[in-house]
Design a protein around this motif. Sequence first.
Motif, PDB file in Angstrom:
ATOM      1  N   THR A  76       9.074   0.425  -1.225  1.00 44.40           N
ATOM      2  CA  THR A  76      10.350  -0.256  -1.468  1.00 44.40           C
ATOM      3  C   THR A  76      10.420  -1.518  -0.617  1.00 44.40           C
ATOM      4  O   THR A  76      10.234  -1.447   0.606  1.00 44.40           O
ATOM      5  N   ILE A  78      12.164  -4.286   1.379  1.00 42.02           N
ATOM      6  CA  ILE A  78      13.410  -4.414   2.129  1.00 42.02           C
ATOM      7  C   ILE A  78      13.346  -5.691   2.960  1.00 42.02           C
ATOM      8  O   ILE A  78      12.512  -5.799   3.877  1.00 42.02           O
ATOM      9  N   SER A  82       8.648  -4.068   3.875  1.00 38.46           N
ATOM     10  CA  SER A  82       8.684  -2.964   2.924  1.00 38.46           C
ATOM     11  C   SER A  82       8.609  -1.626   3.646  1.00 38.46           C
ATOM     12  O   SER A  82       8.163  -1.552   4.797  1.00 38.46           O
TER      13      SER A  82
END
Length: 212
Positions: A76, A78, A82
């Motif tokens: 994911t 961010i 990540s």
Amino acid sequence: MTTYRTMFGCLFIFTLFACSDERGETSVSPLFEPTEIIDLGALVTEDLPQRVWGKAFLAANNLDRPNAFEIVEWTTEIGGGSVSGQNSFYTVANHGGPHVDAPNHMGFGAGIDGYPIDAFSGPLKVFDVSAYPKGRTVPKEPFAEASINPGDIVMIYTDYSPPQTDDAFPETITLTRAAAEYLATIPVGAIATDAFSVANLQDQTPVDSDDP
């Protein structure tokens, strides 16, 4: 000749109790310390049910699904970086290897929680019945001649061999009615076997019973 040996059976249940030392600090100590722990589990693989039951029996009962193991990796994003990880998914047949039959398996109601916790530990007596032929062949004499006490766990060692070809069904050595009734009248705490089942696929003769 049938032989047996006595040991203390403990199925993955360890009870701990708290005690205080001279300084008043509480520590956790085992209620008992076994000198040996024997793992009765089978190696869990994708083909475990096929190895234990055989493909013919699984197909005939619409159970021919292998175990499944899958690891799914994910990431994911961010901000400027990540976060990543893995999720594991397992589908495992509950009858492929050591297990306990719950009362509702025989139509008596209740699930596995219907057993008291102390049903899974106690003195274990192991009988080698591997010399008997396949079928309902184990008589009551080996048990009657031994010292079995109420609450003992009786295990029969049959040297079970899974089906060797895709079209073969499991063949087992199991108790005669006289042997089963004798153990029930003691009564023993539990009966166990290394075989595919306590029932017998080769002998389909109905067993007369005084109650359903």
